[in-house]
Design a protein around this motif. Structure first.
Motif, PDB file in Angstrom:
ATOM      1  N   TRP A  67       6.123  -6.186   6.463  1.00  0.00           N
ATOM      2  CA  TRP A  67       4.832  -5.398   6.185  1.00  0.00           C
ATOM      3  C   TRP A  67       4.954  -4.389   5.091  1.00  0.00           C
ATOM      4  O   TRP A  67       4.252  -4.123   4.414  1.00  0.00           O
ATOM      5  CB  TRP A  67       4.216  -4.842   7.385  1.00  0.00           C
ATOM      6  N   ALA A  68       6.152  -3.649   5.165  1.00  0.00           N
ATOM      7  CA  ALA A  68       6.625  -2.515   4.296  1.00  0.00           C
ATOM      8  C   ALA A  68       6.407  -2.921   3.012  1.00  0.00           C
ATOM      9  O   ALA A  68       6.021  -2.388   1.938  1.00  0.00           O
ATOM     10  CB  ALA A  68       7.572  -1.810   4.577  1.00  0.00           C
ATOM     11  N   ASP A  69       7.297  -4.229   2.818  1.00  0.00           N
ATOM     12  CA  ASP A  69       7.498  -4.677   1.250  1.00  0.00           C
ATOM     13  C   ASP A  69       6.077  -5.282   0.799  1.00  0.00           C
ATOM     14  O   ASP A  69       5.666  -4.904  -0.401  1.00  0.00           O
ATOM     15  CB  ASP A  69       8.644  -5.880   1.431  1.00  0.00           C
ATOM     16  N   LEU A  70       5.263  -5.772   1.619  1.00  0.00           N
ATOM     17  CA  LEU A  70       3.999  -6.386   1.263  1.00  0.00           C
ATOM     18  C   LEU A  70       2.751  -5.188   0.781  1.00  0.00           C
ATOM     19  O   LEU A  70       2.257  -5.342  -0.209  1.00  0.00           O
ATOM     20  CB  LEU A  70       3.292  -7.208   2.168  1.00  0.00           C
ATOM     21  N   GLY A  71       2.980  -4.033   1.708  1.00  0.00           N
ATOM     22  CA  GLY A  71       2.352  -2.995   1.185  1.00  0.00           C
ATOM     23  C   GLY A  71       2.824  -2.372   0.239  1.00  0.00           C
ATOM     24  O   GLY A  71       1.948  -1.828  -0.796  1.00  0.00           O
ATOM     25  N   LEU A  72       4.060  -2.500  -0.302  1.00  0.00           N
ATOM     26  CA  LEU A  72       4.405  -2.052  -1.575  1.00  0.00           C
ATOM     27  C   LEU A  72       3.545  -2.588  -2.755  1.00  0.00           C
ATOM     28  O   LEU A  72       3.315  -1.739  -3.678  1.00  0.00           O
ATOM     29  CB  LEU A  72       5.966  -2.117  -1.909  1.00  0.00           C
ATOM     30  N   LEU A  73       3.519  -3.810  -2.780  1.00  0.00           N
ATOM     31  CA  LEU A  73       2.883  -4.597  -3.702  1.00  0.00           C
ATOM     32  C   LEU A  73       1.265  -4.000  -3.835  1.00  0.00           C
ATOM     33  O   LEU A  73       0.943  -3.905  -4.929  1.00  0.00           O
ATOM     34  CB  LEU A  73       2.968  -6.175  -3.449  1.00  0.00           C
ATOM     35  N   ALA A  74       0.830  -4.200  -2.726  1.00  0.00           N
ATOM     36  CA  ALA A  74      -0.702  -3.411  -2.790  1.00  0.00           C
ATOM     37  C   ALA A  74      -0.725  -2.002  -3.122  1.00  0.00           C
ATOM     38  O   ALA A  74      -1.556  -1.785  -3.714  1.00  0.00           O
ATOM     39  CB  ALA A  74      -1.163  -3.673  -1.201  1.00  0.00           C
ATOM     40  N   LEU A  75       0.342  -1.344  -2.878  1.00  0.00           N
ATOM     41  CA  LEU A  75       0.158   0.005  -3.360  1.00  0.00           C
ATOM     42  C   LEU A  75       0.418   0.228  -5.189  1.00  0.00           C
ATOM     43  O   LEU A  75      -0.434   0.755  -5.633  1.00  0.00           O
ATOM     44  CB  LEU A  75       1.339   0.786  -2.925  1.00  0.00           C
ATOM     45  N   GLY A  76       1.143  -0.760  -5.423  1.00  0.00           N
ATOM     46  CA  GLY A  76       1.355  -0.800  -6.984  1.00  0.00           C
ATOM     47  C   GLY A  76      -0.024  -1.434  -7.549  1.00  0.00           C
ATOM     48  O   GLY A  76      -0.081  -0.931  -8.614  1.00  0.00           O
ATOM     49  N   VAL A  77      -0.629  -2.165  -7.161  1.00  0.00           N
ATOM     50  CA  VAL A  77      -1.822  -2.719  -7.626  1.00  0.00           C
ATOM     51  C   VAL A  77      -3.068  -1.684  -7.996  1.00  0.00           C
ATOM     52  O   VAL A  77      -3.616  -1.714  -8.962  1.00  0.00           O
ATOM     53  CB  VAL A  77      -2.317  -3.983  -7.058  1.00  0.00           C
ATOM     54  N   THR A  78      -3.063  -0.990  -6.790  1.00  0.00           N
ATOM     55  CA  THR A  78      -4.090   0.148  -6.650  1.00  0.00           C
ATOM     56  C   THR A  78      -4.251   1.146  -7.904  1.00  0.00           C
ATOM     57  O   THR A  78      -5.308   1.154  -8.519  1.00  0.00           O
ATOM     58  CB  THR A  78      -4.004   1.068  -5.622  1.00  0.00           C
ATOM     59  N   PRO A  79      -3.090   1.727  -8.366  1.00  0.00           N
ATOM     60  CA  PRO A  79      -3.250   2.574  -9.523  1.00  0.00           C
ATOM     61  C   PRO A  79      -3.600   1.914 -10.844  1.00  0.00           C
ATOM     62  O   PRO A  79      -4.187   2.577 -11.720  1.00  0.00           O
ATOM     63  CB  PRO A  79      -1.995   3.689  -9.642  1.00  0.00           C
ATOM     64  N   ILE A  80      -3.147   0.509 -10.935  1.00  0.00           N
ATOM     65  CA  ILE A  80      -3.295  -0.007 -12.181  1.00  0.00           C
ATOM     66  C   ILE A  80      -4.872  -0.735 -12.241  1.00  0.00           C
ATOM     67  O   ILE A  80      -5.306  -0.410 -13.350  1.00  0.00           O
ATOM     68  CB  ILE A  80      -2.282  -1.337 -12.202  1.00  0.00           C
ATOM     69  N   SER A  81      -5.337  -1.055 -11.028  1.00  0.00           N
ATOM     70  CA  SER A  81      -6.693  -1.415 -11.143  1.00  0.00           C
ATOM     71  C   SER A  81      -7.435  -0.368 -11.369  1.00  0.00           C
ATOM     72  O   SER A  81      -8.583  -0.017 -12.105  1.00  0.00           O
ATOM     73  CB  SER A  81      -7.159  -2.323  -9.875  1.00  0.00           C
ATOM     74  N   TRP A  82      -7.183   1.021 -10.643  1.00  0.00           N
ATOM     75  CA  TRP A  82      -8.047   2.165 -10.850  1.00  0.00           C
ATOM     76  C   TRP A  82      -8.007   2.712 -12.562  1.00  0.00           C
ATOM     77  O   TRP A  82      -9.008   2.911 -13.055  1.00  0.00           O
ATOM     78  CB  TRP A  82      -7.708   3.195  -9.993  1.00  0.00           C
ATOM     79  N   LEU A  83      -6.701   2.471 -12.982  1.00  0.00           N
ATOM     80  CA  LEU A  83      -6.680   2.734 -14.432  1.00  0.00           C
ATOM     81  C   LEU A  83      -7.533   1.845 -15.402  1.00  0.00           C
ATOM     82  O   LEU A  83      -8.272   2.272 -16.206  1.00  0.00           O
ATOM     83  CB  LEU A  83      -5.184   2.917 -14.765  1.00  0.00           C
TER      84      LEU A  83
END
Length: 216
Positions: A67-83
């Motif tokens: 779950w931690a590794d999968l959450g890391l990917l979702a975390l990485g998507v968030t600032p890129i899509s916000w940008l």
């Protein structure tokens, strides 16, 4: 009852619901500038919250780490899509920012793959163990995680800069909206920073998606 309210699972469930609802509302206005990346941001926050909740409920170390590794990917998507959202709203040149977003997406994907496929390298989590009696993961953060975190903060900072610049020249009521949008990432960034500094109210978990869901 008080102990239940202090546990992360109800908070993350609330973040999932609010983020999904916000994402669906944005999609209903898909013709508006930045609607698609804004929806992606909210859905990524929902997935991130699911992962934090899954990690909180799991008891086996390997399941928690999944779950931690999968959450890391979702975390990485968030600032890129916000940008991408900020670029669309502030009317940055489309051809330039589309290529920029695609290029920026590679590093979070690389980090998540390293965390999931090569845990023994210790680049993302240099050491992981589970506490007792209430199990939660305790991480010793590796150098790549520090780089990844700084990378995400820089992307959010760039998006905030674009929105603040837009707010200073926009007319009412768009000026107030732009200022609100520029300040929205502060809460999830603070939550993530608390996690990095090991000051999270939920040990081993990142409160960022809860903060992001509420400010979405």
């Amino acid at each position: 009852m008080e102990e239940l309210l202090l546990r992360p699972e109800p908070a993350m469930a609330l973040a999932v619901g609010v983020s999904l609802y916000a994402g669906v509302l944005v999609l209903r206005r898909r013709g508006a500038p930045g609607a698609a990346p804004a929806a992606v941001t909210m859905f990524a926050i929902a997935v991130w919250a699911v992962c934090e909740g899954g990690e909180a409920m799991a008891t086996a170390p390997q399941v928690k780490l999944f779950w931690a590794d999968l959450g890391l990917l979702a975390l990485g998507v968030t600032p890129i899509s916000w940008l991408g959202f900020a670029a669309a709203v502030t009317q940055q040149p489309r051809r330039r920012h589309d290529g920029l977003i695609c290029g920026l997406s590679l590093f979070p994907l690389f980090t998540a793959l390293i965390a999931a496929c090569s845990p023994r390298l210790g680049w993302v989590w240099s050491a992981v163990y589970v506490t007792q009696p209430r199990p939660h993961l305790v991480y010793t953060i590796g150098w790549l995680m520090f780089v990844f975190s700084a990378y995400c903060f820089v992307l959010v900072g760039l998006a905030m800069w674009w929105l603040v610049s837009f707010a200073t020249r926009a007319k009412a009521p768009y000026r107030q909206q732009a200022w609100l949008l520029a300040c929205a990432p502060l809460a999830p960034c603070l939550g993530s920073l608390l996690c990095l500094l090991d000051k999270s109210p939920w040990p081993g978990l990142n409160p960022g998606p809860f903060c992001g869901g509420l400010t979405g």
